[in-house]
Design a protein around this motif. Structure first.
Motif, PDB file in Angstrom:
ATOM      1  N   VAL A 269     -30.201  65.354 -37.303  1.00  0.00           N
ATOM      2  CA  VAL A 269     -29.072  64.437 -37.216  1.00  0.00           C
ATOM      3  C   VAL A 269     -28.536  64.473 -35.790  1.00  0.00           C
ATOM      4  CG1 VAL A 269     -27.374  66.183 -37.916  1.00  0.00           C
ATOM      5  CG2 VAL A 269     -26.883  63.761 -38.306  1.00  0.00           C
ATOM      6  N   ASN A 270     -28.059  63.339 -35.312  1.00  0.00           N
ATOM      7  CA  ASN A 270     -27.466  63.253 -33.978  1.00  0.00           C
ATOM      8  C   ASN A 270     -25.944  63.190 -34.081  1.00  0.00           C
ATOM      9  OD1 ASN A 270     -29.974  63.173 -32.699  1.00  0.00           O
ATOM     10  ND2 ASN A 270     -30.097  60.952 -32.870  1.00  0.00           N
ATOM     11  N   VAL A 271     -25.290  63.849 -33.139  1.00  0.00           N
ATOM     12  CA  VAL A 271     -23.831  63.751 -33.028  1.00  0.00           C
ATOM     13  C   VAL A 271     -23.536  62.561 -32.112  1.00  0.00           C
ATOM     14  CG1 VAL A 271     -21.711  64.900 -32.331  1.00  0.00           C
ATOM     15  CG2 VAL A 271     -23.586  66.246 -33.323  1.00  0.00           C
ATOM     16  N   VAL A 272     -22.993  61.514 -32.692  1.00  0.00           N
ATOM     17  CA  VAL A 272     -22.751  60.268 -31.958  1.00  0.00           C
ATOM     18  C   VAL A 272     -21.273  60.203 -31.557  1.00  0.00           C
ATOM     19  CG1 VAL A 272     -22.886  57.755 -32.016  1.00  0.00           C
ATOM     20  CG2 VAL A 272     -24.587  59.134 -33.249  1.00  0.00           C
ATOM     21  N   VAL A 273     -21.058  60.170 -30.248  1.00  0.00           N
ATOM     22  CA  VAL A 273     -19.699  60.162 -29.694  1.00  0.00           C
ATOM     23  C   VAL A 273     -19.409  58.789 -29.112  1.00  0.00           C
ATOM     24  CG1 VAL A 273     -18.148  61.172 -27.967  1.00  0.00           C
ATOM     25  CG2 VAL A 273     -19.799  62.628 -29.184  1.00  0.00           C
ATOM     26  N   THR A 274     -18.293  58.214 -29.521  1.00  0.00           N
ATOM     27  CA  THR A 274     -17.826  56.956 -28.930  1.00  0.00           C
ATOM     28  C   THR A 274     -16.626  57.274 -28.055  1.00  0.00           C
ATOM     29  OG1 THR A 274     -18.551  55.707 -30.875  1.00  0.00           O
ATOM     30  CG2 THR A 274     -16.985  54.629 -29.388  1.00  0.00           C
ATOM     31  N   GLU A 312     -11.008  48.071 -11.265  1.00  0.00           N
ATOM     32  CA  GLU A 312     -10.906  49.080 -12.310  1.00  0.00           C
ATOM     33  C   GLU A 312     -11.673  48.567 -13.521  1.00  0.00           C
ATOM     34  OE1 GLU A 312      -6.816  49.932 -13.044  1.00  0.00           O
ATOM     35  OE2 GLU A 312      -6.458  50.794 -11.053  1.00  0.00           O
ATOM     36  N   VAL A 313     -12.615  49.372 -13.970  1.00  0.00           N
ATOM     37  CA  VAL A 313     -13.497  48.961 -15.070  1.00  0.00           C
ATOM     38  C   VAL A 313     -13.344  49.931 -16.231  1.00  0.00           C
ATOM     39  CG1 VAL A 313     -15.851  48.376 -15.742  1.00  0.00           C
ATOM     40  CG2 VAL A 313     -15.118  48.081 -13.361  1.00  0.00           C
ATOM     41  N   GLN A 314     -13.109  49.388 -17.408  1.00  0.00           N
ATOM     42  CA  GLN A 314     -13.019  50.217 -18.609  1.00  0.00           C
ATOM     43  C   GLN A 314     -14.302  50.031 -19.408  1.00  0.00           C
ATOM     44  OE1 GLN A 314      -9.327  49.899 -20.642  1.00  0.00           O
ATOM     45  NE2 GLN A 314      -9.905  51.254 -22.321  1.00  0.00           N
ATOM     46  N   TYR A 315     -14.956  51.154 -19.695  1.00  0.00           N
ATOM     47  CA  TYR A 315     -16.228  51.131 -20.410  1.00  0.00           C
ATOM     48  C   TYR A 315     -16.073  51.705 -21.815  1.00  0.00           C
ATOM     49  CZ  TYR A 315     -18.741  50.350 -15.979  1.00  0.00           C
ATOM     50  OH  TYR A 315     -19.209  49.832 -14.803  1.00  0.00           O
ATOM     51  N   ALA A 316     -16.846  51.143 -22.741  1.00  0.00           N
ATOM     52  CA  ALA A 316     -17.052  51.752 -24.055  1.00  0.00           C
ATOM     53  C   ALA A 316     -18.442  52.371 -24.000  1.00  0.00           C
ATOM     54  CB  ALA A 316     -16.969  50.709 -25.161  1.00  0.00           C
ATOM     55  N   ILE A 317     -18.501  53.679 -24.254  1.00  0.00           N
ATOM     56  CA  ILE A 317     -19.753  54.418 -24.078  1.00  0.00           C
ATOM     57  C   ILE A 317     -20.143  55.086 -25.394  1.00  0.00           C
ATOM     58  CG2 ILE A 317     -20.912  56.233 -22.761  1.00  0.00           C
ATOM     59  CD1 ILE A 317     -18.769  55.825 -20.589  1.00  0.00           C
ATOM     60  N   GLY A 322     -25.497  64.164 -26.512  1.00  0.00           N
ATOM     61  CA  GLY A 322     -25.299  64.417 -25.091  1.00  0.00           C
ATOM     62  C   GLY A 322     -25.909  63.404 -24.151  1.00  0.00           C
ATOM     63  N   SER A 323     -26.679  62.440 -24.658  1.00  0.00           N
ATOM     64  CA  SER A 323     -27.312  61.436 -23.800  1.00  0.00           C
ATOM     65  C   SER A 323     -26.677  60.066 -24.034  1.00  0.00           C
ATOM     66  CB  SER A 323     -28.818  61.355 -24.084  1.00  0.00           C
ATOM     67  OG  SER A 323     -29.436  62.587 -23.805  1.00  0.00           O
ATOM     68  N   VAL A 324     -26.357  59.362 -22.939  1.00  0.00           N
ATOM     69  CA  VAL A 324     -25.757  58.031 -23.035  1.00  0.00           C
ATOM     70  C   VAL A 324     -26.801  57.046 -23.546  1.00  0.00           C
ATOM     71  CG1 VAL A 324     -24.713  56.137 -21.749  1.00  0.00           C
ATOM     72  CG2 VAL A 324     -24.089  58.494 -21.204  1.00  0.00           C
ATOM     73  N   VAL A 325     -26.488  56.351 -24.628  1.00  0.00           N
ATOM     74  CA  VAL A 325     -27.416  55.362 -25.191  1.00  0.00           C
ATOM     75  C   VAL A 325     -26.928  53.933 -24.970  1.00  0.00           C
ATOM     76  CG1 VAL A 325     -28.393  56.919 -26.888  1.00  0.00           C
ATOM     77  CG2 VAL A 325     -26.370  55.607 -27.486  1.00  0.00           C
ATOM     78  N   SER A 326     -25.646  53.759 -24.699  1.00  0.00           N
ATOM     79  CA  SER A 326     -25.144  52.418 -24.383  1.00  0.00           C
ATOM     80  C   SER A 326     -23.847  52.545 -23.586  1.00  0.00           C
ATOM     81  CB  SER A 326     -24.908  51.584 -25.649  1.00  0.00           C
ATOM     82  OG  SER A 326     -23.813  52.085 -26.388  1.00  0.00           O
ATOM     83  N   LYS A 327     -23.630  51.552 -22.723  1.00  0.00           N
ATOM     84  CA  LYS A 327     -22.424  51.531 -21.890  1.00  0.00           C
ATOM     85  C   LYS A 327     -22.033  50.071 -21.697  1.00  0.00           C
ATOM     86  CE  LYS A 327     -20.574  53.557 -17.622  1.00  0.00           C
ATOM     87  NZ  LYS A 327     -20.892  54.393 -16.440  1.00  0.00           N
TER      88      LYS A 327
END
Length: 477
Positions: A269-274, A312-317, A322-327
């Motif tokens: 299982v992956n720990v998915v962080v938003t 100034e840029v606000q991102y949803a990541i 631990g690896s970025v999959v979308s930004k």
């Protein structure tokens, strides 16, 4: 062997104790039967639905099993022990009871399996591991999450879920905030009976979740791939890789695009962080080119210096283990507009103006006489002889200052003013093909090599002047 004997001895003692208990119960029952209607109760015993015999007392069976479980619990109080099989009883009233207590106990002694109550951590449709209780399974999953998200953040998110009216704090530049932590698969807890040796600890559970499970995977051969490098990429030996692919051998030649079966560990299982973050970024300035006939072609001037802007840029990541999959950009605000760089390029073309880069004035040939003292006088230029053809060409762009016969010994002579401080003189021409005042371009034919004037043979005599001063032509060709 001794341990097995001790165990068998204990089981026999349990069985004998149970039989003595049955005998006591039977004597008491016989007294009761005398005053009854002559019917006795027997119990048909089933193990996982299979009939194993008849007893005249359920207590003899249950007490025997309780003794077995008690013995295991006294040896190890970590687990809650239970029987693997389900024991059930069907009562029957009979005139002539035919109970086989010892036979039933012997069957149970031979076949009964003592297991432990455990909780399986089920991820999706797979059991990752069994734990002695649900708390241990939950603790394992919690500590697995804490590998990727700080414990305090997880607690704050849990508290925020309880109070959904809380609005997230606005971000400052350079700040980030974790909004949600989820698991990539559904997690459930299944209570099951399992063998004691498959139950794992929290530390073992975390290690198992980190390592994951093997899954089938295909590798497409790329340029530079060899068996050893491919095997290493998937934590395999070369022998194992060959075993996974029937068509492979140690001396096989791999083809680009060839597909090989490999195995790879994939997390259970992956720990998915938003999360969201607010950063300041530069806006690269644009470049604009203007053309002007005030400048010669090839000349440039900077009309306006360019400066980068800021935003100034606000991102949803989204981050998985631990690896970025979308930004994704969710908001953008320009705080400083960029300043465009403006370059002015010249378009003015003037063929009468020389570039200062001279070309050889004949088609081949060699210097037959250099500038300097010669035959008791001073030679003002160089002589070029032996060309592949006799064409004389302008060494650079310019204006014909004069063209015609020179009575001073030069014969037919052409002077070109290159309008940049340079002049070139061409003498002893057999014929001239340009006229005074005419504009010529570099490489254009201006005459034919000859031997007019004071000349000892067919050649070109050429002189060069810079700002009115004679210079050695050999230094510019």
């Amino acid at each position: 062997m001794m341990r097995s004997n001790v165990k068998s001895s204990k089981l026999s003692i349990f069985k004998k104790t149970a039989l003595i208990t049955v005998l006591g119960i039977a004597l008491t029952s016989n007294i009761a039967y005398a005053a009854d209607d002559g019917l006795s109760t027997v119990y048909h015993v089933y193990m996982d639905g299979e009939h194993i015999g008849t007893t005249d007392s359920k207590d003899v069976i249950t007490s025997y099993i309780d003794e077995l479980i008690t013995a295991r619990e006294e040896a190890n109080d970590t687990y809650a022990y239970v029987t693997k099989q389900e024991i059930s009883y069907v009562p029957e009233r009979v005139f002539n009871p035919d109970a086989s207590n010892e036979e039933v106990l012997t069957k149970i002694e031979e076949d009964i399996a003592i297991q432990v109550n455990a909780y399986g951590l089920q991820i999706g449709d797979k059991i990752a591991g069994y734990f002695k209780n649900k708390e241990e399974a939950e603790k394992t999953l919690q500590q697995y999450k804490e590998k990727y998200v700080d414990k305090e953040i997880l607690e704050n998110l849990e508290n925020a879920d309880k109070d959904s009216d809380d609005e997230p704090m606005p971000l400052s530049v350079g700040d980030s905030a974790i909004l949600e932590v989820e698991l990539s698969e559904e997690v459930t807890y299944q209570e099951e009976k399992v063998n004691e040796d498959v139950v794992i600890t929290v530390d073992q559970g975390i290690e198992l979740l980190e390592k994951g499970t093997l899954q089938d995977k295909v590798h497409t051969v790329e340029e530079g791939d060899v068996l050893g490098s491919i095997a290493g990429q998937y934590d395999l030996t070369t022998e194992k890789l060959i075993a996974l692919n029937e068509t492979l051998s140690e001396d096989a030649v791999l083809q680009i695009g060839q597909e090989l079966n490999v195995t790879e560990y994939a997390p259970f299982v992956n720990v998915v962080v938003t999360k969201e973050e607010l950063v300041e970024e530069e806006i690269a300035y644009e470049k604009e080119v203007e053309q002007s006939d005030d400048l010669y072609k090839g000349e440039k001037e900077v009309k306006q210096e360019g400066q980068d802007g800021k935003k100034e840029v606000q991102y949803a990541i989204e981050i998985s283990n631990g690896s970025v999959v979308s930004k994704e950009v969710i908001n953008e605000e320009v705080t400083k507009e960029p300043t465009k760089e403006i370059i002015v390029e010249g378009t003015k073309v003037e063929s009468s103006r020389g570039s200062g880069n001279f070309i050889w004035p004949t088609v081949g040939g060699y210097i037959s006489s250099y500038m300097g003292e010669r035959w008791g006088s001073y030679h003002k230029g160089i002589d070029i002889a032996g060309p592949s053809n006799r064409a004389i060409i302008a060494a650079d762009n310019g204006t014909v200052e004069s063209a015609g016969w020179d009575s001073g010994g030069y014969g037919n002579k052409v002077i070109i003013n290159h309008n940049n401080g340079y002049k070139t003189v061409y003498a002893h021409l057999a014929s001239i093909s340009v006229s005074s005042g005419e504009t010529v371009t570099q490489g254009e034919q201006i005459g034919v090599m000859g031997t007019t004037g004071n000349s000892t043979g067919i050649h070109l005599h050429i002189e060069v002047y810079k700002d009115g001063n004679r210079i050695d032509p050999a230094s510019i060709f």
